[in-house]
Structures are given as structure tokens and as C-alpha cells.
Design a protein around this motif. Structure first.
Motif, PDB file in Angstrom:
ATOM      1  N   PRO A  60       3.226  12.993  -2.071  1.00 18.55           N
ATOM      2  CA  PRO A  60       3.705  11.679  -1.625  1.00 18.55           C
ATOM      3  C   PRO A  60       2.784  10.566  -2.108  1.00 18.55           C
ATOM      4  O   PRO A  60       1.691  10.840  -2.636  1.00 18.55           O
ATOM      5  CB  PRO A  60       3.662  11.814  -0.100  1.00 18.55           C
ATOM      6  N   PRO A  61       3.175   9.318  -1.941  1.00 20.70           N
ATOM      7  CA  PRO A  61       2.272   8.213  -2.296  1.00 20.70           C
ATOM      8  C   PRO A  61       0.967   8.308  -1.506  1.00 20.70           C
ATOM      9  O   PRO A  61       0.977   8.541  -0.295  1.00 20.70           O
ATOM     10  CB  PRO A  61       3.079   6.966  -1.900  1.00 20.70           C
ATOM     11  N   LEU A  62      -0.151   8.112  -2.186  1.00 14.32           N
ATOM     12  CA  LEU A  62      -1.459   8.262  -1.548  1.00 14.32           C
ATOM     13  C   LEU A  62      -2.250   6.965  -1.485  1.00 14.32           C
ATOM     14  O   LEU A  62      -3.221   6.858  -0.736  1.00 14.32           O
ATOM     15  CB  LEU A  62      -2.286   9.323  -2.293  1.00 14.32           C
ATOM     16  N   THR A  63      -1.832   5.985  -2.281  1.00 16.59           N
ATOM     17  CA  THR A  63      -2.542   4.712  -2.310  1.00 16.59           C
ATOM     18  C   THR A  63      -1.565   3.578  -2.017  1.00 16.59           C
ATOM     19  O   THR A  63      -0.343   3.743  -2.091  1.00 16.59           O
ATOM     20  CB  THR A  63      -3.190   4.472  -3.679  1.00 16.59           C
ATOM     21  N   GLU A  64      -2.124   2.416  -1.708  1.00 16.65           N
ATOM     22  CA  GLU A  64      -1.280   1.254  -1.446  1.00 16.65           C
ATOM     23  C   GLU A  64      -0.441   0.893  -2.656  1.00 16.65           C
ATOM     24  O   GLU A  64       0.733   0.527  -2.527  1.00 16.65           O
ATOM     25  CB  GLU A  64      -2.153   0.070  -1.025  1.00 16.65           C
ATOM     26  N   ALA A  65      -1.029   1.032  -3.850  1.00 14.75           N
ATOM     27  CA  ALA A  65      -0.296   0.715  -5.079  1.00 14.75           C
ATOM     28  C   ALA A  65       0.887   1.665  -5.275  1.00 14.75           C
ATOM     29  O   ALA A  65       1.971   1.242  -5.705  1.00 14.75           O
ATOM     30  CB  ALA A  65      -1.239   0.783  -6.273  1.00 14.75           C
ATOM     31  N   GLN A  66       0.688   2.942  -4.961  1.00 15.69           N
ATOM     32  CA  GLN A  66       1.774   3.912  -5.097  1.00 15.69           C
ATOM     33  C   GLN A  66       2.893   3.616  -4.102  1.00 15.69           C
ATOM     34  O   GLN A  66       4.080   3.748  -4.430  1.00 15.69           O
ATOM     35  CB  GLN A  66       1.231   5.327  -4.907  1.00 15.69           C
ATOM     36  N   TRP A  67       2.535   3.216  -2.895  1.00 15.41           N
ATOM     37  CA  TRP A  67       3.549   2.854  -1.911  1.00 15.41           C
ATOM     38  C   TRP A  67       4.341   1.634  -2.373  1.00 15.41           C
ATOM     39  O   TRP A  67       5.561   1.563  -2.218  1.00 15.41           O
ATOM     40  CB  TRP A  67       2.917   2.576  -0.548  1.00 15.41           C
ATOM     41  N   GLU A  91       8.546  -0.083   7.832  1.00 17.39           N
ATOM     42  CA  GLU A  91       9.926   0.384   7.985  1.00 17.39           C
ATOM     43  C   GLU A  91      10.330   1.280   6.830  1.00 17.39           C
ATOM     44  O   GLU A  91      11.017   2.299   7.020  1.00 17.39           O
ATOM     45  CB  GLU A  91      10.867  -0.816   8.075  1.00 17.39           C
ATOM     46  N   PHE A  92       9.888   0.924   5.637  1.00 16.84           N
ATOM     47  CA  PHE A  92      10.201   1.763   4.479  1.00 16.84           C
ATOM     48  C   PHE A  92       9.508   3.116   4.595  1.00 16.84           C
ATOM     49  O   PHE A  92      10.106   4.154   4.293  1.00 16.84           O
ATOM     50  CB  PHE A  92       9.766   1.067   3.189  1.00 16.84           C
ATOM     51  N   GLN A  93       8.263   3.131   5.022  1.00 22.31           N
ATOM     52  CA  GLN A  93       7.536   4.394   5.148  1.00 22.31           C
ATOM     53  C   GLN A  93       8.207   5.319   6.158  1.00 22.31           C
ATOM     54  O   GLN A  93       8.204   6.541   5.984  1.00 22.31           O
ATOM     55  CB  GLN A  93       6.082   4.123   5.542  1.00 22.31           C
ATOM     56  N   PHE A  94       8.791   4.748   7.208  1.00 27.63           N
ATOM     57  CA  PHE A  94       9.483   5.571   8.210  1.00 27.63           C
ATOM     58  C   PHE A  94      10.618   6.352   7.564  1.00 27.63           C
ATOM     59  O   PHE A  94      10.738   7.572   7.761  1.00 27.63           O
ATOM     60  CB  PHE A  94      10.016   4.681   9.334  1.00 27.63           C
ATOM     61  N   ILE A  95      11.460   5.669   6.799  1.00 25.65           N
ATOM     62  CA  ILE A  95      12.584   6.388   6.188  1.00 25.65           C
ATOM     63  C   ILE A  95      12.105   7.262   5.037  1.00 25.65           C
ATOM     64  O   ILE A  95      12.674   8.322   4.775  1.00 25.65           O
ATOM     65  CB  ILE A  95      13.698   5.426   5.723  1.00 25.65           C
TER      66      ILE A  95
END
Length: 361
Positions: A60-67, A91-95
Motif C-alpha cells: 500500500p502507499p507508505l509515504t504522503e507523496a504516494q498517498w 475520507e479517501f484512505q477509509f475507502i
């Protein structure tokens, strides 16, 4: 001192128990996967990951830039632009985590099945008669991964959700895989010595299992069309049992698969048909084989169908809360597994290699 034949039979029974345990564990993981998939659908999380990366997608995304990059991709699809415009990162991370968890479990299930399959095969623990069916299951698992992406891709360009047809195919493939796993595992288990109630009992047990499968298909259409919110009372649908005012003449027969109100009616009606058939099956089992293992299992199956109907009604009248909706979906798959096991018990076990039937003492 045991003879070579007895030692061979004992080894075969041990191997069957090992394979059976692995298959039942695989079925359990699949049940968890289906439940998480249901949560992914109900939380509208399925389109949060917009690419199919079977290998490196496990990280999964591990850094702020990846998110930020993942959210940027999501902003490009219609669901964000029409439904979720302005969504925050939280909200995006939840889904995202719901969809990632679903895909992670799917990959884990592949390993749970493939690695032991290779071990049992290479160590000679598999009955030759189940090798091809197990390879078929492995192939279906791979196909299911492709179907999952085929489903997701339907919602990435012109729609704000996935195609309900593709959703139904995806869920029904999971049901088929579960049923196949249980069929093989139950065939390797010891069976009771009870004779089946009538010559047609195995046929009717198969019809019950088939009707449960049809109900899962109709339930997938209900989920895909958000049809559970159209009428939230029971047993009525508006002013009657059939929502005639909701019929769209332009759709014709497609009302049964595209009109949310009619699809909900079809799902309700399917439940009534299933209940009537299982009641008749239970009556036949107790009429012709009272107290037998088959009769008792048929009664348990009736209890599961009644529980599933009750949970479905609760889910409907409470306007599809997440918890009850997930219980409804999970119980549907458990009921299917039990129905297939009951059917296989009517058909009988896979004989041992020496021709003897694997029966309880």
C-alpha cells in the motif's frame, strides 16, 4: 500386526483428513474474503484503487507523496468527480483500505490454496480422482482475479459505480468456487451409513443448493442496483406485494434485471420459492427416513434458510445498515456451503482406492 492393505488404507484416511482440513480452511478464508468484499461494496470503496497490479499492488502507499498520487488517480474517475468531489485524504484512505484489504485477502487466498495443493500433490497425499477438480479450482481462482478487475474497470470511465452485471458474475464465481471446495471436501469425509430417504432425495438436495445459488445471484443484482433502498417494508412493496407502478414498459423483460424495484421483488420471491422447496424436502426426509442423519441435516438447512430470511427482512426494514447487510451476505454463503455438503451427503462419499466407501463405523 497390520497387513500392508490395512496400513495403506490407514494412510489414505489420514491423507484425506489432512486434505479435507486444508479445503475447509480455504473455504473459511473465502467466506471472510466475500464478507470484506461486501463491505467494500456497501462503503462504495471498490473504485478507490484504479489500477490492477497483481504483484506490486500488495504494497500500500507508505509515504504522503504516494498517498497523494493514489488520490490524484482517483480524482480522474467519474465517481470522484460526480459523487465524492472534495473528498479529504482521510475520507479517501477509509475507502482505499477497504479495497486494499479485499485485494490483499484475495492474494492470500491464492497462496492458501496453491501452496498446500503443491505440497499434497508432490507428497502423494492426493487421491488421483480429485487432482483435476483441484486444478480446475486453481484456474477458477485465477479467473476470479481477472473478473474482479473486469468488474472494477466498468466503473472507471463512464459510470460512477461498477456494472451490476459484472458484480453478479464476480459474486457468483465466488459462490461457485465455495460450492466446489465443499463438494470435494465432503466427498473425502466419512459419511453416515444412513440410506437416503428416497431415490429422488439427492436430486432435491441439489435443487435446494441451486436455488440458494440463484438467490445469491439475485442478491448481487440487488446490491449492484442499490435496490435494497427502494422499498423498506415487508411483506408489502408500496400498495401491494408486487410493485406494479414501478414497472417500466420501455425496459420490457429487462425490468427483471435492471429495474431496482422489480429486482428486489424477484429476490423476495426467490426466497419464498426456496423456503417452500426446503420445507417439502425436510418433510420428505422425515417422512421416509425419520431420525436419520439426512433428515436432521435437512432440518438444520431449513433453520439456516429461515435465519437468512429473517436477517434479510431485518436488513431491509432497517434500510441496509452495514452490519446486518454483511451478516446477510455471509450467512448466504454459509447456507450455500451447508446445502452443498447436504447434497454431497445424499450422493455419497468418494470411495477409497480399494473400492470401499468411506463410512462411519
Amino acid at each position: 500386526m497390520q497387513t500392508p492393505d490395512i496400513r495403506h488404507a490407514d494412510a489414505e484416511l489420514r491423507h484425506r483428513a489432512q486434505v479435507r482440513g486444508w479445503l475447509y480452511f480455504t473455504a473459511l478464508v473465502l467466506l471472510v474474503l466475500v464478507t470484506v468484499g461486501g463491505a467494500t461494496r456497501l462503503t462504495d470503496s471498490g473504485l478507490s484503487i484504479t489500477e490492477w497490479a497483481p504483484i506490486h499492488g500488495i504494497i500500500p502507499p507508505l509515504t504522503e507523496a504516494q498517498w497523494e498520487e493514489e488520490l490524484k488517480r482517483y480524482r480522474e474517475i467519474p465517481e470522484y468527480q460526480v459523487v465524492n468531489r472534495g473528498m479529504s485524504m482521510a475520507e479517501f484512505q477509509f475507502i482505499y483500505w477497504w479495497e486494499w484489504g479485499h485485494r490483499f485477502l484475495a492474494r492470500a487466498l491464492g497462496l492458501v490454496f496453491a501452496v498446500p495443493l503443491a505440497f499434497f500433490w508432490l507428497t502423494g497425499r492426493l487421491d488421483r480422482r480429485v487432482k483435476l477438480p483441484l486444478l480446475g479450482l486453481l484456474a477458477l481462482g485465477g479467473l476470479q482475479g481477472f473478473i474482479g478487475w473486469w468488474m472494477v474497470s466498468s466503473g472507471l470511465t463512464e459510470r460512477v459505480d461498477v456494472s451490476h452485471y459484472r458484480l453478479a458474475v464476480h459474486l457468483c464465481m465466488a459462490a461457485l468456487i465455495l460450492g466446489w471446495i465443499v463438494w470435494i471436501a465432503r466427498g473425502l469425509a466419512p459419511h453416515a451409513r444412513d440410506l437416503k430417504p428416497t431415490a429422488q432425495s439427492s436430486l432435491w438436495a441439489g435443487i435446494v443448493a441451486g436455488l440458494v445459488f440463484v438467490q445469491i445471484y439475485l442478491g448481487a443484482l440487488v446490491a449492484g442496483l442499490d435496490a435494497g433502498w427502494v422499498f423498506n417494508q415487508w411483506p408489502m412493496m408500496g400498495e401491494g406485494l408486487f410493485p406494479a407502478v414501478m414497472w417500466e414498459p420501455a425496459l420490457g423483460w429487462r425490468n427483471w434485471v435492471e429495474n431496482p424495484a422489480i429486482v428486489q421483488f424477484a429476490h423476495r420471491t426467490g426466497a419464498y420459492v426456496l423456503l417452500a422447496v426446503i420445507v417439502g424436502h425436510v418433510w420428505s426426509c422425515w417422512r421416509w427416513a425419520p431420525g436419520s442423519t439426512h433428515a436432521r441435516r435437512a432440518t438444520v438447512l431449513l433453520g439456516l434458510v429461515l435465519a437468512q430470511a429473517l436477517v434479510g427482512i431485518v436488513t431491509l426494514v432497517m434500510e441496509v445498515p452495514l452490519f446486518w447487510a454483511l451478516v446477510h451476505q455471509a450467512l448466504a454463503f454459509f447456507t450455500l456451503a451447508f446445502a452443498v455438503a447436504h447434497w454431497r451427503a445424499m450422493v455419497g462419499p468418494l470411495p477409497l482406492s480399494d473400492g470401499r466407501r468411506h463410512l462411519h463405523a
